[in-house]
Every structure is written in C-alpha cells, then in structure tokens.
Motif scaffolding. Structure first.
Motif, PDB file in Angstrom:
ATOM      1  N   GLY A  95       0.809  -1.206   0.000  1.00  0.00           N
ATOM      2  CA  GLY A  95       0.000   0.000   0.000  1.00  0.00           C
ATOM      3  C   GLY A  95       0.844   1.258   0.000  1.00  0.00           C
ATOM      4  N   ILE A  96       0.382   2.267   0.746  1.00  0.00           N
ATOM      5  CA  ILE A  96       1.059   3.572   0.756  1.00  0.00           C
ATOM      6  C   ILE A  96       1.726   3.841   2.110  1.00  0.00           C
ATOM      7  N   GLY A  97       1.995   2.772   2.840  1.00  0.00           N
ATOM      8  CA  GLY A  97       2.544   2.926   4.189  1.00  0.00           C
ATOM      9  C   GLY A  97       3.889   3.615   4.257  1.00  0.00           C
ATOM     10  N   ARG A  98       4.655   3.542   3.195  1.00  0.00           N
ATOM     11  CA  ARG A  98       5.978   4.174   3.187  1.00  0.00           C
ATOM     12  C   ARG A  98       5.999   5.504   2.447  1.00  0.00           C
ATOM     13  N   TRP A  99       4.854   5.927   1.970  1.00  0.00           N
ATOM     14  CA  TRP A  99       4.815   7.189   1.238  1.00  0.00           C
ATOM     15  C   TRP A  99       5.004   8.375   2.180  1.00  0.00           C
ATOM     16  N   THR A 100       5.623   9.425   1.656  1.00  0.00           N
ATOM     17  CA  THR A 100       5.671  10.679   2.396  1.00  0.00           C
ATOM     18  C   THR A 100       4.405  11.474   2.088  1.00  0.00           C
ATOM     19  N   GLU A 101       4.174  12.480   2.903  1.00  0.00           N
ATOM     20  CA  GLU A 101       3.013  13.333   2.668  1.00  0.00           C
ATOM     21  C   GLU A 101       3.103  14.020   1.308  1.00  0.00           C
ATOM     22  N   GLN A 102       4.301  14.485   0.953  1.00  0.00           N
ATOM     23  CA  GLN A 102       4.458  15.160  -0.336  1.00  0.00           C
ATOM     24  C   GLN A 102       4.204  14.206  -1.501  1.00  0.00           C
ATOM     25  N   GLU A 103       4.649  12.967  -1.374  1.00  0.00           N
ATOM     26  CA  GLU A 103       4.395  11.992  -2.426  1.00  0.00           C
ATOM     27  C   GLU A 103       2.900  11.749  -2.603  1.00  0.00           C
ATOM     28  N   PHE A 104       2.178  11.724  -1.485  1.00  0.00           N
ATOM     29  CA  PHE A 104       0.736  11.527  -1.559  1.00  0.00           C
ATOM     30  C   PHE A 104       0.061  12.717  -2.236  1.00  0.00           C
ATOM     31  N   ILE A 105       0.459  13.920  -1.876  1.00  0.00           N
ATOM     32  CA  ILE A 105      -0.105  15.125  -2.490  1.00  0.00           C
ATOM     33  C   ILE A 105       0.177  15.136  -3.985  1.00  0.00           C
ATOM     34  N   ASP A 106       1.394  14.782  -4.377  1.00  0.00           N
ATOM     35  CA  ASP A 106       1.744  14.749  -5.797  1.00  0.00           C
ATOM     36  C   ASP A 106       0.910  13.718  -6.550  1.00  0.00           C
ATOM     37  N   ALA A 107       0.655  12.580  -5.902  1.00  0.00           N
ATOM     38  CA  ALA A 107      -0.142  11.531  -6.545  1.00  0.00           C
ATOM     39  C   ALA A 107      -1.572  12.000  -6.758  1.00  0.00           C
ATOM     40  N   VAL A 108      -2.163  12.588  -5.720  1.00  0.00           N
ATOM     41  CA  VAL A 108      -3.578  12.956  -5.761  1.00  0.00           C
ATOM     42  C   VAL A 108      -3.835  14.165  -6.644  1.00  0.00           C
ATOM     43  N   THR A 109      -2.982  15.161  -6.574  1.00  0.00           N
ATOM     44  CA  THR A 109      -3.247  16.415  -7.282  1.00  0.00           C
ATOM     45  C   THR A 109      -2.512  16.568  -8.614  1.00  0.00           C
ATOM     46  N   LYS A 110      -1.487  15.747  -8.834  1.00  0.00           N
ATOM     47  CA  LYS A 110      -0.730  15.848 -10.084  1.00  0.00           C
ATOM     48  C   LYS A 110      -0.720  14.556 -10.886  1.00  0.00           C
ATOM     49  N   GLY A 111      -1.127  13.452 -10.259  1.00  0.00           N
ATOM     50  CA  GLY A 111      -1.080  12.176 -10.958  1.00  0.00           C
ATOM     51  C   GLY A 111       0.327  11.671 -11.167  1.00  0.00           C
ATOM     52  N   ILE A 112       1.206  11.921 -10.180  1.00  0.00           N
ATOM     53  CA  ILE A 112       2.600  11.491 -10.267  1.00  0.00           C
ATOM     54  C   ILE A 112       2.884  10.486  -9.157  1.00  0.00           C
ATOM     55  N   SER A 113       3.480   9.361  -9.514  1.00  0.00           N
ATOM     56  CA  SER A 113       3.781   8.322  -8.538  1.00  0.00           C
ATOM     57  C   SER A 113       5.049   8.667  -7.764  1.00  0.00           C
TER      58      SER A 113
END
Length: 313
Positions: A95-113
């Motif tokens: 899942g996303i357990g190792r994601w940083t907050e910035q990575e999550f924001i980039d995924a949700v708002t920019k569509g970048i993994s």
C-alpha cells in the motif's frame, strides 16, 4: 544534397524528440508543495474528504462489506483498456505505508507516482488538482489510521500505445490547468462549498460529462451526461436539462438514500457513490444540491436509440 537533407531531418528529429521529452516530463507539472512547518492534521476533516472523494468506491477490496479495507483490485473498464484500482491502505509493502506526505499530495493532485512516473487518468486527479492542500494532508492522515491490507494488485490491461505512461504528460498538458478552486464572490458560502465538493473532491464531472477521442472531458458539455466511461449504459445529464424537475430537496434526499423523486433508485456505480456521500453531513449534501440545482441547462450528446433486441441501455 542528400547529406544536407539527412542532416536537416536528423536535426528536426532530435528537436522533436526534445520537445516530446520536455512535454511529457513529470517535472513540468506544477502544484502544491508542503512546507516543513508543523501541521496538525484534522482527522475528522480527513474522513469527510475520504467520503467526498469516493475513495472507497474504487479502492475498497471488491466482494467484502468493509468499505475501509482499501486493498484495491476493482476492475475499471474504459475505451483504452481495463485499469485496476491500487492498494491505498497503510500497508508498508503493498500500500502507501511508506509514502511521504508530499508523495501523496503529488499523486492525488498531479497524478505522479513516488517513482516519478505518470498515473493513468482513470485516477481522477484532473478534478482532485483543484482540492485544497490542507484537505489532502488531512486525508493522508486519516488513511494512515486505517488497517493495513496486504496484497499486491495486478497490473493494468492497457494495450499499446496507451500503455506508454510517458505520453500521459501530453494528455495532462491538454487537460489539466493546475489551478486551485477559487470561491465566487457573487454566490453564497453554501453554493461555493457545493461547487468545491462537486468540482474537486466529488469529481462528479468525470462520469457525468462526455469525452472526446483522447478521453478528455468536453468542456462545453460538462455535466451533460453521456456514454458510461466504464462501457455499459448511459450516465445522466445532471444540469437543469436533465434534473429540471428535481428540487434541491430531491437532490439532497437522493444523495442520502439513492431514492429518486419518481420512486426509482440509483443503480450501477452510483450505488457506491451514494454509499460515500450519504456519510457526509447534511450541510454538505445540501450544499451539493444547491450547486447542482444552479447548473444551467446543457444539451448533452444524443443518446443512441434502443435496438430491437433491447441491448442498448
């Protein structure tokens, strides 16, 4: 002469490739950046964002009743192939357990993994790009409170050339503006809250608008309904062309119960949507109803006539 022609063609080719590489780079996409300042997440708001965004509609494990088991796996058919919703539980491996907050924001708002590649736009980041960064931060904090779900989701079934993720950079350049939602002073606070929920987190236009041959929403017919992007049936027009007989109260009641004024009930993927928006506060559902009721009538694409065999829904 042939040598000069060859050199000119080579220069043009290199320049074209350079432009392509620049247009398709994830670095070209701007967006929200979090700062290092301390931030106290609002988990209650995070849960609201979770429900408004319909996260469980796609990411809950199919075939089980717990909408908070976000192990993914739902098949999402489209004209470009079949996508499979990923695991967004806090599992550190799948899942996303190792994601940083910035990575999550980039995924949700920019569509970048987190790996720096483009996500396919089956993930409705074209709408989520308009969300407030604080809302996305709260959502991330809320997701981390849920139970991890182990299990890697299978890869997408997307044929060539649509499976080339790099090309999505050009698609984003065509269909994303990166602009945040801005309230309109001419309208009430309630209307603006509804507009925000519908156009960003709720991503209503993603299903309720016709699309062009590239898969982008046809702006002139936004909310005017059209072919179901999942391939079966027809998504209704939710402007006043389609809902002219509905009152704000009718819309709010539908969002809470799935029941229509004529006694019919929601079907298909809308059942999952109702399961989410019914968890919102009455005030938020009323705000959505106020905004939807304000949409001017827009003529949508013509609906195909039913065939004699009755196979056209």
């Amino acid at each position: 002469m042939p040598r000069r022609v060859f050199l000119a063609a080579a220069v043009i080719g290199v320049a074209a490739f350079g432009i392509y590489w620049w247009l398709t780079a994830t670095a070209l996409i701007g967006g929200a950046l979090v700062t290092e300042r301390a931030y106290t997440a609002n988990l209650a708001n995070g849960q609201t964002v979770f429900n408004a965004g319909g996260c469980s509609s796609c990411h809950a494990v199919p075939g089980q009743p717990d909408r908070l088991k976000l192990g993914g796996g739902l098949a999402i058919p489209s004209p470009f192939g079949t996508f499979y919703a990923p695991n967004i539980s806090p599992d550190a491996v799948d899942g996303i357990g190792r994601w940083t907050e910035q990575e999550f924001i980039d995924a949700v708002t920019k569509g970048i993994s987190p790996a720096g590649t483009h996500y396919f736009p089956a993930f409705p980041y074209t709408s989520y790009q308009h969300a407030k960064v604080e809302d996305i931060r709260d959502l991330f904090a809320f997701l981390k409170t849920l139970s991890p779900v182990a299990g890697k989701v299978r890869g997408h079934d997307v044929p060539f050339p649509f499976n080339i993720r790099r090309n999505i950079g050009i698609w984003k350049w065509l269909f994303m503006d990166g602009k945040p939602f801005l309230p309109e002073a001419a309208h009430s606070q309630q209307w603006n809250r509804g507009a925000y929920l519908v156009n960003s987190l709720g991503h209503c236009a993603e299903c309720h608008s016709p699309r062009d041959f590239l898969g982008g929403i046809i702006a002139a017919q936004r909310f005017a309904g059209g072919p179901n992007p999942e391939g079966e049936g027809w998504v209704p027009n939710i402007t006043q062309k389609g809902l002219g007989d509905w009152s704000e109260k009718d819309i709010g009641y539908f969002l809470e119960t799935g029941q229509m004024p004529d006694g019919d009930s929601a079907g298909g993927s809308m059942v999952r949507v109702i399961r989410n928006v019914s968890q919102l506060s009455p005030g938020d559902r009323e705000a959505i109803a106020v905004y939807i009721k304000s949409l001017p009538p827009v003529e949508g694409p013509p609906r195909p006539k039913k065939t004699k065999s009755g196979d056209q829904s």
